[in-house]
Design a protein around this motif. Sequence first.
Motif, PDB file in Angstrom:
ATOM      1  N   UNK A 161       0.827  -1.207   0.000  1.00 47.82           N
ATOM      2  CA  UNK A 161       0.000   0.000   0.000  1.00 47.82           C
ATOM      3  C   UNK A 161       0.863   1.260   0.000  1.00 47.82           C
ATOM      4  N   UNK A 162       1.965   1.239   0.762  1.00 47.63           N
ATOM      5  CA  UNK A 162       2.897   2.363   0.733  1.00 47.63           C
ATOM      6  C   UNK A 162       3.431   2.583  -0.674  1.00 47.63           C
ATOM      7  N   UNK A 163       3.847   1.492  -1.326  1.00 42.32           N
ATOM      8  CA  UNK A 163       4.441   1.623  -2.664  1.00 42.32           C
ATOM      9  C   UNK A 163       3.442   2.175  -3.663  1.00 42.32           C
ATOM     10  N   UNK A 164       2.178   1.801  -3.528  1.00 44.49           N
ATOM     11  CA  UNK A 164       1.162   2.324  -4.443  1.00 44.49           C
ATOM     12  C   UNK A 164       1.029   3.836  -4.312  1.00 44.49           C
ATOM     13  N   UNK A 165       1.215   4.364  -3.116  1.00 48.25           N
ATOM     14  CA  UNK A 165       1.167   5.816  -2.909  1.00 48.25           C
ATOM     15  C   UNK A 165       2.470   6.461  -3.346  1.00 48.25           C
ATOM     16  N   UNK A 166       3.592   5.856  -2.994  1.00 50.38           N
ATOM     17  CA  UNK A 166       4.894   6.436  -3.331  1.00 50.38           C
ATOM     18  C   UNK A 166       5.097   6.561  -4.836  1.00 50.38           C
ATOM     19  N   UNK A 183      -3.026  19.455  -8.066  1.00 50.00           N
ATOM     20  CA  UNK A 183      -3.317  18.059  -8.412  1.00 50.00           C
ATOM     21  C   UNK A 183      -2.989  17.134  -7.249  1.00 50.00           C
ATOM     22  N   UNK A 184      -3.122  17.626  -6.035  1.00 52.77           N
ATOM     23  CA  UNK A 184      -2.745  16.875  -4.847  1.00 52.77           C
ATOM     24  C   UNK A 184      -3.891  16.005  -4.360  1.00 52.77           C
ATOM     25  N   UNK A 185      -3.635  14.695  -4.201  1.00 54.54           N
ATOM     26  CA  UNK A 185      -4.614  13.810  -3.605  1.00 54.54           C
ATOM     27  C   UNK A 185      -5.446  13.042  -4.606  1.00 54.54           C
ATOM     28  N   UNK A 186      -6.184  12.066  -4.068  1.00 54.11           N
ATOM     29  CA  UNK A 186      -6.967  11.171  -4.924  1.00 54.11           C
ATOM     30  C   UNK A 186      -8.122  11.874  -5.614  1.00 54.11           C
ATOM     31  N   UNK A 212       8.892  10.476   5.978  1.00 58.59           N
ATOM     32  CA  UNK A 212       9.037   9.013   5.973  1.00 58.59           C
ATOM     33  C   UNK A 212       8.041   8.353   6.908  1.00 58.59           C
ATOM     34  N   UNK A 213       7.679   9.025   7.992  1.00 59.81           N
ATOM     35  CA  UNK A 213       6.726   8.464   8.947  1.00 59.81           C
ATOM     36  C   UNK A 213       5.367   8.197   8.319  1.00 59.81           C
ATOM     37  N   UNK A 214       5.070   8.867   7.212  1.00 66.50           N
ATOM     38  CA  UNK A 214       3.803   8.624   6.519  1.00 66.50           C
ATOM     39  C   UNK A 214       3.793   7.239   5.887  1.00 66.50           C
ATOM     40  N   UNK A 220      -0.885  12.729   0.593  1.00 64.02           N
ATOM     41  CA  UNK A 220      -0.624  12.081   1.874  1.00 64.02           C
ATOM     42  C   UNK A 220       0.308  12.924   2.738  1.00 64.02           C
ATOM     43  N   UNK A 221       1.330  13.499   2.133  1.00 64.58           N
ATOM     44  CA  UNK A 221       2.253  14.346   2.882  1.00 64.58           C
ATOM     45  C   UNK A 221       1.556  15.614   3.370  1.00 64.58           C
ATOM     46  N   UNK A 222       0.771  16.215   2.499  1.00 61.33           N
ATOM     47  CA  UNK A 222       0.070  17.447   2.867  1.00 61.33           C
ATOM     48  C   UNK A 222      -0.866  17.210   4.051  1.00 61.33           C
TER      49      UNK A 222
END
Length: 387
Positions: A119-124, A146-149, A313-315, A133-135
């Motif tokens: 799941x992390x890799x799909x976001x990264x 264009x931030x986010x799903x 990175x904690x995200x 996610x970072x925001x």
Amino acid sequence: MSAAAADTRGAAPALVVVGNPDNRRVVLFQDAVRAAGLPGARVVAWRDALRGRAEFRAGETVRIDSPGEDAEVDRLLRGTDDSTRVEGTARWYERFTAAVRELGHAAAAGGADLLDDPDDLAVLFDKRLCHGALRRAGVPVPVSPTSGADAPAVTGWDDVRALMAGAGLRRAFVKLAHGSSASGVLAVETAGPGRVRAITSVERDPAGRLFNSLRVRGYTDEREVAAIVDTLAPDGLHIERWLPKAVQEGRSADLRVVVVAGRATHAVVRTSHSPMTNLHLGGTRGDLTGAREAIGAAGASWATALAVCEQAADRFPGTHCVGVDLLPVSGWRGFAVGEVNAFGDLLPRLTGLPGSGAEGLDTYAAQLAALPHRAGHSRGRTHRAVT
């Protein structure tokens, strides 16, 4: 043997790496494994993983590495025999994330420990999702429309123009949502109708096909820029503010910071005369000591810079190691995170930061040394030995 290596040896993990066997990343990881006195990692080739042939056993620790630098694997992922072509990243993302999910299922079925959460890799590997996610986590990031799903789709140059104007952006980076290594990136400046400048390594041939080039070039004809963006758009585009970067010796500068098990362990300054600091595009390693001194002279803190990277990175707590692209703003007075990279640890011969716990270790050895402490990695770190 170092204390870190002894600690790793005491844990005695049975290591597996999913990668391309001849890839330099796999070679460097195996070098670190041998240097730690551990048995060599079992290699599961990406060509086998993509065909569903990956199996794992109880007690194994599985590292997923980059599928790059292999023509057959690139063809399986992108459906092209030409590795210099820019198009095909949406197909790459779909097939890569599907394969990673299958690796996750195989690891769970075999009782293995996976170091890279699917799941992390799909976001990264989706810059829009990663930025969002970072925001949401409060990490400082450049402004992006264009931030986010739920971000609006970008169907071509007209959308880029409209979204930049709506966000008040005269300068922006236009990036492939699933790109890497600056592939398909354009640094765009606008100044009214017909006044556009785009800096990019993309080359367009007479047939309209796009290729990666090792030469950064500028386009000032809006029709040419529009043609490139319109060709890229079906693969998905991300737009974010082009921040004015800090300068070192007359060159734009940013930093790649490696975070292992939640701790910033390695950092390198990257400088360039172009907006893209990637080393393969003419960027060079800068002076880290000089950057730290400049940060302090500006009234900012090196510890804060590293803390921002750790916050990013904690995200992604299910992923053992990430590389954070940290953007020091003009004058070194503040920081924003440009990207977080799942495979951002390829920094040969770079050893750990003082006070990081990875002194004398390269990025791969640091990841091995941190394995026994991975489960206890705290997301609430408040202390730091480095200032």
